[in-house]
Design an enzyme around this catalytic site. Structure first.
Site, PDB file in Angstrom:
ATOM      1  CE  LYS A  42      14.673 -25.636  60.057  1.00  0.00           C
ATOM      2  NZ  LYS A  42      14.043 -25.577  61.353  1.00  0.00           N
ATOM      3  CE1 TYR A  83      16.765 -23.120  58.077  1.00  0.00           C
ATOM      4  CE2 TYR A  83      15.976 -23.009  55.809  1.00  0.00           C
ATOM      5  CZ  TYR A  83      15.737 -22.967  57.170  1.00  0.00           C
ATOM      6  OH  TYR A  83      14.446 -22.787  57.623  1.00  0.00           O
ATOM      7  CB  SER A 109      11.532 -24.886  55.539  1.00  0.00           C
ATOM      8  OG  SER A 109      11.665 -24.124  54.370  1.00  0.00           O
TER       9      SER A 109
HETATM   10  P1  NAD Z   1      14.461 -16.604  64.320  1.00  0.00           P
HETATM   11  O1  NAD Z   1      15.924 -16.636  64.104  1.00  0.00           O
HETATM   12  O2  NAD Z   1      13.796 -15.283  64.455  1.00  0.00           O
HETATM   13  O3  NAD Z   1      14.066 -17.499  65.600  1.00  0.00           O
HETATM   14  C1  NAD Z   1      14.822 -18.603  66.005  1.00  0.00           C
HETATM   15  C2  NAD Z   1      15.055 -18.451  67.493  1.00  0.00           C
HETATM   16  O4  NAD Z   1      15.810 -19.581  67.956  1.00  0.00           O
HETATM   17  C3  NAD Z   1      15.860 -17.196  67.848  1.00  0.00           C
HETATM   18  O5  NAD Z   1      15.209 -16.508  68.891  1.00  0.00           O
HETATM   19  C4  NAD Z   1      17.216 -17.738  68.294  1.00  0.00           C
HETATM   20  O6  NAD Z   1      17.812 -16.909  69.255  1.00  0.00           O
HETATM   21  C5  NAD Z   1      16.831 -19.094  68.821  1.00  0.00           C
HETATM   22  N1  NAD Z   1      17.908 -20.093  68.782  1.00  0.00           N
HETATM   23  C6  NAD Z   1      18.738 -20.373  67.750  1.00  0.00           C
HETATM   24  N2  NAD Z   1      19.603 -21.345  68.099  1.00  0.00           N
HETATM   25  C7  NAD Z   1      19.285 -21.711  69.365  1.00  0.00           C
HETATM   26  C8  NAD Z   1      19.804 -22.675  70.270  1.00  0.00           C
HETATM   27  N3  NAD Z   1      20.843 -23.454  69.941  1.00  0.00           N
HETATM   28  N4  NAD Z   1      19.232 -22.778  71.495  1.00  0.00           N
HETATM   29  C9  NAD Z   1      18.189 -21.976  71.849  1.00  0.00           C
HETATM   30  N5  NAD Z   1      17.667 -21.040  71.039  1.00  0.00           N
HETATM   31  C10 NAD Z   1      18.203 -20.915  69.807  1.00  0.00           C
HETATM   32  O7  NAD Z   1      13.797 -17.446  63.130  1.00  0.00           O
HETATM   33  P2  NAD Z   1      12.262 -17.631  62.738  1.00  0.00           P
HETATM   34  O8  NAD Z   1      12.069 -16.988  61.422  1.00  0.00           O
HETATM   35  O9  NAD Z   1      11.399 -17.249  63.860  1.00  0.00           O
HETATM   36  O10 NAD Z   1      12.244 -19.197  62.488  1.00  0.00           O
HETATM   37  C11 NAD Z   1      11.812 -20.111  63.482  1.00  0.00           C
HETATM   38  C12 NAD Z   1      11.953 -21.522  62.949  1.00  0.00           C
HETATM   39  O11 NAD Z   1      11.181 -21.656  61.753  1.00  0.00           O
HETATM   40  C13 NAD Z   1      13.386 -21.916  62.577  1.00  0.00           C
HETATM   41  O12 NAD Z   1      13.586 -23.261  62.937  1.00  0.00           O
HETATM   42  C14 NAD Z   1      13.400 -21.753  61.074  1.00  0.00           C
HETATM   43  O13 NAD Z   1      14.349 -22.588  60.462  1.00  0.00           O
HETATM   44  C15 NAD Z   1      11.989 -22.163  60.705  1.00  0.00           C
HETATM   45  N6  NAD Z   1      11.532 -21.596  59.430  1.00  0.00           N
HETATM   46  C16 NAD Z   1      11.576 -20.245  59.251  1.00  0.00           C
HETATM   47  C17 NAD Z   1      11.169 -19.707  58.029  1.00  0.00           C
HETATM   48  C18 NAD Z   1      11.216 -18.219  57.793  1.00  0.00           C
HETATM   49  O14 NAD Z   1      11.119 -17.803  56.641  1.00  0.00           O
HETATM   50  N7  NAD Z   1      11.338 -17.377  58.800  1.00  0.00           N
HETATM   51  C19 NAD Z   1      10.707 -20.553  57.015  1.00  0.00           C
HETATM   52  C20 NAD Z   1      10.659 -21.918  57.247  1.00  0.00           C
HETATM   53  C21 NAD Z   1      11.083 -22.430  58.479  1.00  0.00           C
HETATM   54  C1  UD1 Z   2      14.645 -18.484  51.172  1.00  0.00           C
HETATM   55  C2  UD1 Z   2      15.632 -19.608  51.298  1.00  0.00           C
HETATM   56  C3  UD1 Z   2      14.910 -20.851  51.812  1.00  0.00           C
HETATM   57  C4  UD1 Z   2      14.199 -20.541  53.139  1.00  0.00           C
HETATM   58  C5  UD1 Z   2      13.259 -19.346  52.919  1.00  0.00           C
HETATM   59  C6  UD1 Z   2      12.569 -18.912  54.182  1.00  0.00           C
HETATM   60  C7  UD1 Z   2      17.379 -19.243  49.615  1.00  0.00           C
HETATM   61  C8  UD1 Z   2      18.002 -19.765  48.359  1.00  0.00           C
HETATM   62  N1  UD1 Z   2      16.268 -19.878  50.025  1.00  0.00           N
HETATM   63  O1  UD1 Z   2      13.631 -18.876  50.312  1.00  0.00           O
HETATM   64  O2  UD1 Z   2      15.829 -21.900  52.027  1.00  0.00           O
HETATM   65  O3  UD1 Z   2      13.450 -21.656  53.573  1.00  0.00           O
HETATM   66  O4  UD1 Z   2      14.030 -18.236  52.425  1.00  0.00           O
HETATM   67  O5  UD1 Z   2      13.502 -18.409  55.090  1.00  0.00           O
HETATM   68  O6  UD1 Z   2      17.874 -18.342  50.240  1.00  0.00           O
HETATM   69  N2  UD1 Z   2      14.391 -11.939  46.295  1.00  0.00           N
HETATM   70  C9  UD1 Z   2      14.816 -10.802  45.632  1.00  0.00           C
HETATM   71  N3  UD1 Z   2      15.589  -9.899  46.314  1.00  0.00           N
HETATM   72  C10 UD1 Z   2      15.961 -10.081  47.616  1.00  0.00           C
HETATM   73  C11 UD1 Z   2      15.514 -11.241  48.290  1.00  0.00           C
HETATM   74  C12 UD1 Z   2      14.732 -12.153  47.594  1.00  0.00           C
HETATM   75  O7  UD1 Z   2      14.524 -10.606  44.443  1.00  0.00           O
HETATM   76  O8  UD1 Z   2      16.669  -9.241  48.183  1.00  0.00           O
HETATM   77  C13 UD1 Z   2      13.511 -12.877  45.569  1.00  0.00           C
HETATM   78  C14 UD1 Z   2      14.048 -14.293  45.514  1.00  0.00           C
HETATM   79  O9  UD1 Z   2      14.833 -14.465  44.369  1.00  0.00           O
HETATM   80  C15 UD1 Z   2      12.743 -15.102  45.486  1.00  0.00           C
HETATM   81  C16 UD1 Z   2      11.767 -14.249  46.306  1.00  0.00           C
HETATM   82  O10 UD1 Z   2      12.300 -12.931  46.303  1.00  0.00           O
HETATM   83  O11 UD1 Z   2      12.244 -15.176  44.167  1.00  0.00           O
HETATM   84  C17 UD1 Z   2      11.612 -14.721  47.738  1.00  0.00           C
HETATM   85  O12 UD1 Z   2      12.900 -14.819  48.337  1.00  0.00           O
HETATM   86  P1  UD1 Z   2      13.116 -15.142  49.892  1.00  0.00           P
HETATM   87  O13 UD1 Z   2      12.288 -14.230  50.698  1.00  0.00           O
HETATM   88  O14 UD1 Z   2      14.580 -15.144  50.146  1.00  0.00           O
HETATM   89  O15 UD1 Z   2      12.508 -16.610  50.075  1.00  0.00           O
HETATM   90  P2  UD1 Z   2      12.857 -17.977  49.307  1.00  0.00           P
HETATM   91  O16 UD1 Z   2      13.714 -17.757  48.136  1.00  0.00           O
HETATM   92  O17 UD1 Z   2      11.561 -18.665  49.090  1.00  0.00           O
END
Ligand code: NAD
Ligand code: UD1
Length: 352
Positions: free
Chosen positions: A152, A148, A123
């Site tokens: 990562k 979190y 991330s």
């Molecule tokens: P998500 O929660 O939708 O998907 C994660 C999946 O992993 C889920 O299906 C969950 O059931 C499964 N899981 C969790 N713990 C597990 C375990 N111990 N064993 C087996 N399965 C398990 O999340 P996502 O948004 O699809 O994110 C996927 C990956 O990308 C994660 O590692 C997350 O940290 C990373 N990531 C997500 C974002 C985002 O904004 N969505 C941003 C940066 C990184």
């Molecule tokens: C958040 C997480 C980050 C994670 C990323 C993707 C925090 C502090 N950071 O990042 O660790 O990697 O999600 O999952 O939670 N916002 C609003 N109202 C809301 C939600 C968000 O105004 O209800 C604003 C936030 O202040 C920010 C922007 O929208 O400026 C994006 O927020 P968000 O979608 O939560 O992503 P990140 O803050 O980038």
């Protein structure tokens, strides 16, 4: 065959679809703690064939060993993890155990099985608060403000040490910026449990009437309109980046880091206006104080991925928002409406 851990989740399900469409055999390992098997049924509907699915935990070493013995896995996309920032502050051990120990268990089982290609979901949070925009992969990692983010960064460091120790490893660390949107069919998308943490899922739930109003956290940031700026990327572009990374890992050893973003930042206010245009009506919103741990701005320099992977995000913000809205408006309760039908979902029986 590609093993996709967390393949029933938001990003994983989109990656599984792209893998199937590209002709790969896919095995999903997911414990469904934050997802529904309905996502995989819909992936099957879209792809015309199903991934193999094993319900289980990535921390379960015996299960991993059995999986690698039973299936001809050649590479792993590792999405399985926990991602709710607030929850990670309340339950740090669960986050470190899943995101760090889970990655370690997976790598140990891979090495035992002679599998050395891994793509890890990292991330942009690992950069912390960068004083320089856009962010290149050369920027030093920062100090994530919550468990979190720490988990990562720790997992990244574990994987770097592992690749340094053994030249057989080929590992891609993909630093996602802000994934949003959904597959254009409206069949799969993001379905967060409980109150959404992230901006777009929250806006979508306000738009379908599940929440009263959007809270805008802070309008006094040093950004053009005072609200936070982020690099939002379409989840299908992101999923396709994983296939490109897999191809690249065939050619390079060691650890490679790639930013997956668009290179463009949008403020919360810009997101709100663009979304209101898509839904054709104003969205109720109020301004609230800054959210603890938030940074003012964050956007990528995605040129390394363009040069090395031949990958570039194709979908702009209006497409991201239209696709997200199609998904949410057709599935106002996410996959919940499928609950009755998924009880008998196909599942490979494998001892765990
Ligand atoms: P998500 O929660 O939708 O998907 C994660 C999946 O992993 C889920 O299906 C969950 O059931 C499964 N899981 C969790 N713990 C597990 C375990 N111990 N064993 C087996 N399965 C398990 O999340 P996502 O948004 O699809 O994110 C996927 C990956 O990308 C994660 O590692 C997350 O940290 C990373 N990531 C997500 C974002 C985002 O904004 N969505 C941003 C940066 C990184
Ligand atoms: C958040 C997480 C980050 C994670 C990323 C993707 C925090 C502090 N950071 O990042 O660790 O990697 O999600 O999952 O939670 N916002 C609003 N109202 C809301 C939600 C968000 O105004 O209800 C604003 C936030 O202040 C920010 C922007 O929208 O400026 C994006 O927020 P968000 O979608 O939560 O992503 P990140 O803050 O980038």
């Amino acid at each position: 065959m590609i093993l996709v851990t967390g393949g029933a989740g938001y990003i994983g399900s989109h990656a599984v679809l792209e893998l199937l469409l590209a002709g790969h055999e896919v095995l999903v390992l997911d414990n469904l703690c934050n997802s529904s098997p309905a996502a995989l049924q819909r992936v099957e509907q879209l792809a015309g064939r199903a991934p193999h699915f094993v319900r289980g935990d990535v921390r379960n070493r015996a299960l991993l060993k059995a999986l690698f013995a039973a299936y001809p896995v050649s590479a792993v996309l590792h999405f399985a993890g926990l991602k709710a920032v607030g929850e990670s502050v309340r339950e740090p051990l669960r986050y470190y155990e899943t995101n760090v120990s889970g990655s370690i268990a997976l790598c140990q089982a891979m090495a035992e099985a002679g599998i050395f290609k891994l793509v890890f979901s990292s991330s942009a949070t690992v950069y912390g608060e960068s004083p320089v925009m856009p962010i290149t992969e050369e920027r030093p990692t920062g100090v994530p403000t919550n468990p979190y983010g720490q988990s990562k960064l720790m997992a990244e460091n574990v994987l770097k040490g592992l690749a340094d120790s053994d030249p057989r490893w080929s590992i891609g660390l993909l630093r996602y910026f802000n994934p949003i949107g959904a597959h254009e069919s409206g069949l799969i998308g993001e379905d967060p449990n409980g109150t959404p943490n992230n901006l777009l899922p929250y806006m979508l739930q306000v738009a379908v009437g599940r929440r009263a109003q959007l809270n805008i956290y802070g309008n006094d940031y040093p950004t053009p309109d005072g609200t936070g700026v982020r690099d939002y990327i379409h989840v299908v572009d992101l999923a396709q980046g994983h296939l490109k990374a897999l191809e690249r890992l065939e050619q390079v050893a060691g650890v490679s880091v790639w930013n997956l973003g668009t290179g463009r930042g949008y403020s919360v206010r810009q997101m709100l206006s663009a979304f209101e245009e898509v839904i054709g009506r104003p969205l109720p919103h109020v301004y609230k104080p800054r959210r603890p741990g938030d940074i003012a701005q964050c956007w990528s320099d995605p040129s390394k991925a363009r040069e090395e992977l031949g990958w570039e995000a194709q979908r702009g913000l209006p497409t991201m928002l239209r696709d997200a809205w199609r998904w949410q408006s057709r599935n106002p309760r996410g996959y919940a409406q499928d609950k009755a039908t998924v009880a008998g979902a196909t599942q490979t029986a494998l001892a765990s």
